[in-house]
Design an enzyme around this catalytic site. Structure first.
Site, mmCIF file in Angstrom:
data_model
loop_
_atom_site.group_PDB
_atom_site.id
_atom_site.type_symbol
_atom_site.label_atom_id
_atom_site.label_comp_id
_atom_site.label_asym_id
_atom_site.label_seq_id
_atom_site.Cartn_x
_atom_site.Cartn_y
_atom_site.Cartn_z
ATOM 1 N N GLY A 1 -10.642 -1.730 9.832
ATOM 2 C CA GLY A 1 -11.963 -2.267 9.517
ATOM 3 C C GLY A 1 -13.086 -1.337 9.937
ATOM 4 O O GLY A 1 -14.152 -1.781 10.347
ATOM 5 N N GLY A 2 -12.817 -0.021 9.853
ATOM 6 C CA GLY A 2 -13.866 0.944 10.159
ATOM 7 C C GLY A 2 -13.982 1.285 11.641
ATOM 8 O O GLY A 2 -14.801 2.113 12.025
ATOM 9 N N LYS B 1 -18.275 -6.946 -5.044
ATOM 10 C CA LYS B 1 -19.057 -6.323 -6.109
ATOM 11 C C LYS B 1 -20.199 -7.241 -6.531
ATOM 12 O O LYS B 1 -20.025 -8.457 -6.575
ATOM 13 C CB LYS B 1 -18.152 -6.031 -7.311
ATOM 14 C CG LYS B 1 -17.072 -5.021 -6.988
ATOM 15 C CD LYS B 1 -15.955 -5.051 -8.010
ATOM 16 C CE LYS B 1 -14.780 -4.205 -7.539
ATOM 17 N NZ LYS B 1 -13.572 -4.450 -8.349
ATOM 18 N N ARG C 1 -3.688 -8.148 -12.136
ATOM 19 C CA ARG C 1 -4.234 -9.405 -12.683
ATOM 20 C C ARG C 1 -5.466 -9.087 -13.516
ATOM 21 O O ARG C 1 -5.884 -7.947 -13.561
ATOM 22 C CB ARG C 1 -4.672 -10.309 -11.517
ATOM 23 C CG ARG C 1 -5.638 -9.561 -10.592
ATOM 24 C CD ARG C 1 -6.250 -10.449 -9.544
ATOM 25 N NE ARG C 1 -6.833 -9.685 -8.464
ATOM 26 C CZ ARG C 1 -8.032 -9.121 -8.476
ATOM 27 N NH1 ARG C 1 -8.783 -9.199 -9.534
ATOM 28 N NH2 ARG C 1 -8.488 -8.458 -7.431
ATOM 29 N N LYS D 1 0.803 -1.214 0.000
ATOM 30 C CA LYS D 1 0.000 0.000 0.000
ATOM 31 C C LYS D 1 0.845 1.277 0.000
ATOM 32 O O LYS D 1 0.582 2.203 -0.774
ATOM 33 C CB LYS D 1 -0.965 -0.011 1.193
ATOM 34 C CG LYS D 1 -2.146 0.892 0.935
ATOM 35 C CD LYS D 1 -3.398 0.433 1.650
ATOM 36 C CE LYS D 1 -4.519 1.343 1.199
ATOM 37 N NZ LYS D 1 -5.831 0.836 1.289
ATOM 38 N N ARG E 1 -23.591 -10.406 -11.355
ATOM 39 C CA ARG E 1 -22.957 -11.626 -10.849
ATOM 40 C C ARG E 1 -24.039 -12.527 -10.258
ATOM 41 O O ARG E 1 -24.692 -12.155 -9.275
ATOM 42 C CB ARG E 1 -21.936 -11.299 -9.764
ATOM 43 C CG ARG E 1 -20.781 -10.474 -10.274
ATOM 44 C CD ARG E 1 -19.678 -10.443 -9.247
ATOM 45 N NE ARG E 1 -18.642 -9.501 -9.617
ATOM 46 C CZ ARG E 1 -17.449 -9.455 -9.022
ATOM 47 N NH1 ARG E 1 -17.172 -10.289 -8.031
ATOM 48 N NH2 ARG E 1 -16.551 -8.574 -9.402
ATOM 49 N N ILE F 1 -14.607 11.261 2.547
ATOM 50 C CA ILE F 1 -15.406 11.364 1.322
ATOM 51 C C ILE F 1 -16.782 10.795 1.635
ATOM 52 O O ILE F 1 -16.946 9.600 1.855
ATOM 53 C CB ILE F 1 -14.741 10.620 0.154
ATOM 54 C CG1 ILE F 1 -13.352 11.225 -0.082
ATOM 55 C CG2 ILE F 1 -15.599 10.719 -1.102
ATOM 56 C CD1 ILE F 1 -12.478 10.441 -1.014
ATOM 57 N N LYS G 1 -8.547 8.982 12.383
ATOM 58 C CA LYS G 1 -8.488 7.513 12.436
ATOM 59 C C LYS G 1 -7.446 7.071 13.450
ATOM 60 O O LYS G 1 -6.343 7.610 13.472
ATOM 61 C CB LYS G 1 -8.096 6.942 11.067
ATOM 62 C CG LYS G 1 -9.178 7.070 10.002
ATOM 63 C CD LYS G 1 -8.621 6.612 8.673
ATOM 64 C CE LYS G 1 -9.519 5.576 8.007
ATOM 65 N NZ LYS G 1 -8.996 5.192 6.682
ATOM 66 N N HIS H 1 -16.767 3.774 -6.411
ATOM 67 C CA HIS H 1 -15.602 2.949 -6.751
ATOM 68 C C HIS H 1 -15.551 2.893 -8.273
ATOM 69 O O HIS H 1 -16.412 2.293 -8.907
ATOM 70 C CB HIS H 1 -15.770 1.552 -6.148
ATOM 71 C CG HIS H 1 -14.704 0.581 -6.557
ATOM 72 N ND1 HIS H 1 -13.946 -0.111 -5.639
ATOM 73 C CD2 HIS H 1 -14.263 0.187 -7.760
ATOM 74 C CE1 HIS H 1 -13.088 -0.891 -6.289
ATOM 75 N NE2 HIS H 1 -13.268 -0.730 -7.587
#
Lengths: 80, 459
Positions: free
Chosen positions: B167-168, B239, B295, B119, B341, B206, B161, B211
């Site tokens: 994880g929120g 998704k 990928r 990251k 999906r 935000i 944060k 996304h």
């Protein structure tokens, strides 16, 4: 003294630990109460707890850690 | 890399294994399906020229088993491997082991996988390429005054944060300086109590983020983009429905976004297919790079539909040492594509997985409809892998026509023997906010919660 089998509720992969580096939920000889978590069954990347449905002492595990299990397959044998 | 690909091993399963076999066959390559015990009768195993068994059903012992896959290459004589998505597709050590054995990895270099998979290295690379990332403090803010001056540079609203959170958890939002002064002390105390560490940092908040992701192709020297996909409709970060192009972008923003993606990929001399994920702020119209997937992605077919480019074939060609055949000016958006999906899950029972056997199967067909799937009548849906059964893709000249076409296609679709998400998609396609494209990454979960039937009255 009677023997009771805890059965897998689902098809999938059986785990005896909450994480690869964590200790086992339960070991042979441990006593369990109704509702105690004895393992997880992973079905399509979702993890489901397997809880003891009877109180007693674990005689042995019938399924190995990370093995494939079928619904209704014995996971552990407890002495009630 | 003098040797050309002769035989391609597919180190994956399910619909993507089938997708790769199709591309390889069109290129005249022989294919080897690497299969676990649970996939011996899979469609990929039936379609491939050869099958090699690589281990028991559990992925850790088969599709993630590097020695077994290398051995499968050796015994089958395959000199290239396509990793698909998931499993070992972003594992630099696997790519390295394949190359060390003298074989071809269909994907980027291990170095590129490693950099973009980290990251902070990915953020640094973005900064060097002039690509915006979510503005934030440079590490921990220790005093209130420091936080105030940093927040002025980032812009409000800001998130406070906890460094030790995740994880929120351990997040507070401040809309202006007064709120920040009041909140930061509380946030530090909470972080201390919850995580045993009072360190906090700041990041732009935000409120309504989409996304949006850009598809790129590179040959190690040149990079082109194939425009973007809108993937905001997610449940638990998975998704559910994707579309291309994004209905939120105007032409000027789209060109800037896609140019930033190619600049970033060029920075690492990217080879193969890749996707750069961004958050798009609906209110300020800004975009911020979050991460790169090195990928092919599940939702690649919608890009293929609107650009006419076979991404999987291009990946294999590039790995085979061919230079990129596409020029940017030849790539254009034609129409609109949507992917639904179809998962083996029961939306009425909190998306409970539904493995089993497919008893009946009827695929939609007709103009503008594409199905990517590994199902056949009577096939098993094993419990050991993800729940994706099929990707239904509809392509038409406009977004409205694509929605109508998808509704028609899902009306024709019939999968019996397992529960699926088909009806959920049909409800979503009827949702006015979906029609108006008014959604962000939080929309789907809220919409799902609002349509839950009222809880049964306790007896």
């Amino acid at each position: 003294m009677a023997l009771h089998e805890i059965l897998s509720p689902l098809p999938g992969t059986f785990y005896r630990r909450p994480a690869p580096d964590a200790p086992m939920f339960k070991n042979d000889g441990d006593t369990v109460a109704v509702g105690d978590v004895i393992g997880l069954v992973e079905v399509m990347k979702q993890f489901n707890e397997v809880q003891a449905d009877a109180a007693g002492r674990i005689v042995r595990f019938a399924a190995e850690n990370e093995s494939a299990v079928e619904p209704g397959q014995p996971l552990a044998v407890i002495e009630t | 890399m003098a040797a050309r690909i002769g035989k391609l091993l597919i180190a994956n399963r399910g619909e993507i294994a089938v997708r790769i076999i199709r591309a390889a066959r069109e290129l005249g390559l022989r294919t080897v399906a690497a299969c676990s015990d649970a996939d011996r009768d899979s469609l990929a195993a039936r379609m491939a020229d050869e099958v090699v068994h690589i281990g028991p059903p559990q992925a850790a012992k088969s599709y993630l088993n590097v020695p077994a896959l290398l051995e499968a290459m050796r015994t089958s004589g395959a000199n290239a491997v396509h990793p698909g998505y998931g499993f070992l597709s972003e594992n630099a050590a696997f790519a390295e082991a394949v190359e060390a054995a003298g074989h071809i990895f269909v994907g980027p270099t291990p170095h590129a996988i490693r950099i973009m998979g980290n990251k902070s290295l990915a953020r640094e690379t973005a900064a060097r390429a002039g690509v915006p990332t979510v503005p934030g403090s440079d590490g921990v803010v220790s005093s209130t005054d420091e936080a105030v001056s940093v927040a002025a540079a980032i812009g409000y609203p800001v998130m406070i944060k906890a460094s030790a959170g995740g994880g929120g958890r351990g997040i507070r939002v401040a809309n202006d300086e007064a709120e920040l002064r009041a909140q930061i002390v509380v946030a530090q105390a909470e972080a201390q109590a919850a995580f045993g560490d009072k360190a906090v940092y700041l990041e732009r908040f935000i409120r309504r983020a989409r996304h949006v992701e850009v598809q790129i192709l590179g040959d190690g020297e040149r990079v082109v983009h194939c425009y973007e996909r809108e993937c905001s409709l997610q449940r638990r970060r998975q998704k559910i429905l994707e579309e291309a192009p994004s209905p939120a972008l105007d032409t000027e923003t789209r060109e800037r976004l896609c140019a930033s993606a190619t600049a970033l990929a060029r920075q690492v001399g990217y080879r193969g297919a890749g996707t750069l994920e961004y958050l798009f702020d609906d209110e300020t119209r800004e975009f911020f790079f979050i991460e790169m997937n090195t990928r092919i992605q599940v939702e690649h077919p919608i890009t293929e539909m609107i650009t006419g480019i076979d991404l999987v074939r291009e990946m294999i060609r590039i790995a085979d040492g061919e230079p990129l055949s596409l020029r940017q000016e030849d790539i254009a958006i034609r129409g609109h594509a949507i992917e639904c999906r179809i998962n083996a899950e029961d939306p009425d029972r909190n998306f409970m997985p539904s493995p089993g056997t497919v008893s009946e199967l009827f695929w939609p067909a007709g103009p503008g409809v594409r199905i990517d799937s590994m199902l056949y009548p009577g096939c098993a849906v094993p419990p050991f892998y993800d729940s994706l059964l099929a990707k239904v893709v509809a392509h038409a000249e406009t977004r409205t026509a694509a929605i109508d076409r998808m509704r028609r296609a899902l009306g024709e679709l019939r999968v019996e023997g397992v529960r699926t998400t088909r009806l959920l998609h049909l409800s979503l396609l009827d949702e006015p906010r979906f029609h108006r494209a008014q959604f962000d990454t939080n929309f789907l979960e809220g919409w799902l919660a609002s349509r839950q039937p009222p809880a049964a009255t306790p007896r």
